[in-house]
Design an enzyme around this catalytic site. Sequence first.
Site, PDB file in Angstrom:
ATOM      1  N   GLN A 161      43.683  39.953  42.933  1.00 39.11           N
ATOM      2  CA  GLN A 161      42.891  38.735  42.753  1.00 39.11           C
ATOM      3  C   GLN A 161      43.544  37.744  41.790  1.00 39.11           C
ATOM      4  O   GLN A 161      43.182  36.562  41.773  1.00 39.11           O
ATOM      5  CB  GLN A 161      41.477  39.089  42.295  1.00 39.11           C
ATOM      6  CG  GLN A 161      40.674  39.808  43.370  1.00 39.11           C
ATOM      7  CD  GLN A 161      39.279  40.187  42.934  1.00 39.11           C
ATOM      8  OE1 GLN A 161      38.767  39.712  41.913  1.00 39.11           O
ATOM      9  NE2 GLN A 161      38.640  41.072  43.682  1.00 39.11           N
ATOM     10  N   ARG A 170      25.738  49.977  47.365  1.00 40.08           N
ATOM     11  CA  ARG A 170      25.540  49.341  48.669  1.00 40.08           C
ATOM     12  C   ARG A 170      26.671  49.656  49.649  1.00 40.08           C
ATOM     13  O   ARG A 170      26.538  49.419  50.838  1.00 40.08           O
ATOM     14  CB  ARG A 170      25.386  47.828  48.515  1.00 40.08           C
ATOM     15  CG  ARG A 170      26.622  47.091  48.060  1.00 40.08           C
ATOM     16  CD  ARG A 170      26.397  45.576  47.962  1.00 40.08           C
ATOM     17  NE  ARG A 170      27.629  44.879  47.682  1.00 40.08           N
ATOM     18  CZ  ARG A 170      28.122  44.673  46.463  1.00 40.08           C
ATOM     19  NH1 ARG A 170      27.476  45.131  45.409  1.00 40.08           N
ATOM     20  NH2 ARG A 170      29.265  44.024  46.291  1.00 40.08           N
ATOM     21  N   HIS A 220      30.076  46.199  34.965  1.00 38.19           N
ATOM     22  CA  HIS A 220      29.222  45.011  34.851  1.00 38.19           C
ATOM     23  C   HIS A 220      27.842  45.360  34.317  1.00 38.19           C
ATOM     24  O   HIS A 220      27.521  45.033  33.180  1.00 38.19           O
ATOM     25  CB  HIS A 220      29.107  44.239  36.172  1.00 38.19           C
ATOM     26  CG  HIS A 220      30.407  43.821  36.748  1.00 38.19           C
ATOM     27  ND1 HIS A 220      31.330  43.085  36.035  1.00 38.19           N
ATOM     28  CD2 HIS A 220      30.970  44.043  37.963  1.00 38.19           C
ATOM     29  CE1 HIS A 220      32.400  42.874  36.771  1.00 38.19           C
ATOM     30  NE2 HIS A 220      32.216  43.448  37.950  1.00 38.19           N
ATOM     31  N   ASP A 265      39.161  42.530  35.350  1.00 40.52           N
ATOM     32  CA  ASP A 265      38.514  42.402  36.652  1.00 40.52           C
ATOM     33  C   ASP A 265      39.279  41.495  37.607  1.00 40.52           C
ATOM     34  O   ASP A 265      40.308  41.861  38.147  1.00 40.52           O
ATOM     35  CB  ASP A 265      37.076  41.935  36.453  1.00 40.52           C
ATOM     36  CG  ASP A 265      36.219  42.093  37.711  1.00 40.52           C
ATOM     37  OD1 ASP A 265      36.752  42.498  38.759  1.00 40.52           O
ATOM     38  OD2 ASP A 265      35.014  41.805  37.656  1.00 40.52           O
TER      39      ASP A 265
END
Length: 454
Positions: free
Chosen positions: A59, A210, A269, A320
Amino acid sequence: MAEIWAERALLPEGWAENVLVAVTPEGRIDSVEAGVAPRGTRTELLLPSIANLHSHAFQRAMAGLSEAKGDQPKDTFWTWRKIMYRFLDHLTPDDVESIAALVQMEMLEAGYATNVEFHYLHHRQGGAHYANIAEMSERIAAAASRTGIGLTLLPVHYQFGGIDGRALGPGQQRFGTNPDEFARLLEGAEAAVAKLGPDSGVGVAPHSLRAVSKEGLALVTNLRPGRPVHLHLAEQIPEVEEILAGYGLRPTEWLLDNAAVDRNWTLIHATQMTDDETIRLAKTGAVAGLCPITESSLGDGIFNGTVWQEAGGRWGYGSDSNIRISLVEELRTLEYSLRLRDRGRAVLATRNRTTGRVLYDAGLDGGATAAGRETGAIRAGLWADLVGVSLQNEVMVGRKDDTLLDSFVFAGNDGLIKDVWSAGRHQVRNGKHLDRDRIVSDYLACITRLQDKM
């Protein structure tokens, strides 16, 4: 035996002067002695290094590409995620290695001696496997071989597109694993990391409640007993609502009721927790993996830090999304977010420890546990993960004891870091990584190839 001498050093028993640290050829601290005349490699302020407990290396290459207004009335984490999915679809193994090397280099220059990589980019575009299912894990390890950073690699198990068990969407197909595939992937990652040396290792990372089934969560968390278990938890309100609708409990409630959460766990988080959830989770001894810069960037929310601290909770820091890799900025962003929320000052300070000391000590403890690494202090037997900081500057001159950390965290910047050792490997000298030019050159060539596609 290598020797490092410091004018001042933060030792487990407190601050000390004229400290000599002897390091074995294997990279462990052999002895620590105060009141010694200078010899060996000299530094002004010597600190134990904090482990970076949560990173998605790839990222880093999309930093700055998600700040324009989208076609939705409100931009959120979920609109950012769509941009991320489109971006990662173009990445090759060569790209991932080049990006990871840059990220690890920047971590070292920021004072992190360890990269805990939450690694979920496993497969080809469209989800087909590489001939070696652990190809991408090998590239993360190859980057660590180049940079000299300590690596804890966390292969991620990612089964579903949501808690209802729906199939992975187009942007998620490169992540997908069933339990058998994940077991093979983990074995391949272990083999890759084993080549780096004894200070690196692996853990496991079920992505989130999830994205894995109840059975998948139980299976993965028992694959490597005693090694770190990392999980994204309660990051966003829609995530909380999805788990509540599917399981009848909020994410933290469900996890505590259905998993044996203990000190081996790191919950990333956890920005959406009630006070009761916060207290219950803190009492397990698990680490809260906080990423304040990214949480600010994505609008996640503010971690319930005061209640967590009062309950004896442990925490550490991760970069992150790697939009900005700066240890001191992570620490002060956490404290400043709580000051804004509570309209106060020195929120995390205690009667006998200043804010900077509390923030730094927490990162040492939480980071070492999250990495599953024998580190976090300047003490004989631990890995020599060390940071040398300059005192001869307008920020640090004249400071003593805990005000050294206060000044470093709240008035300082990464440029104050002059030396970094990872398991005794002296990878940063005079503020620069030893292989900076080549790593940056490779990264720039990678971005040039990707630019039109981004």
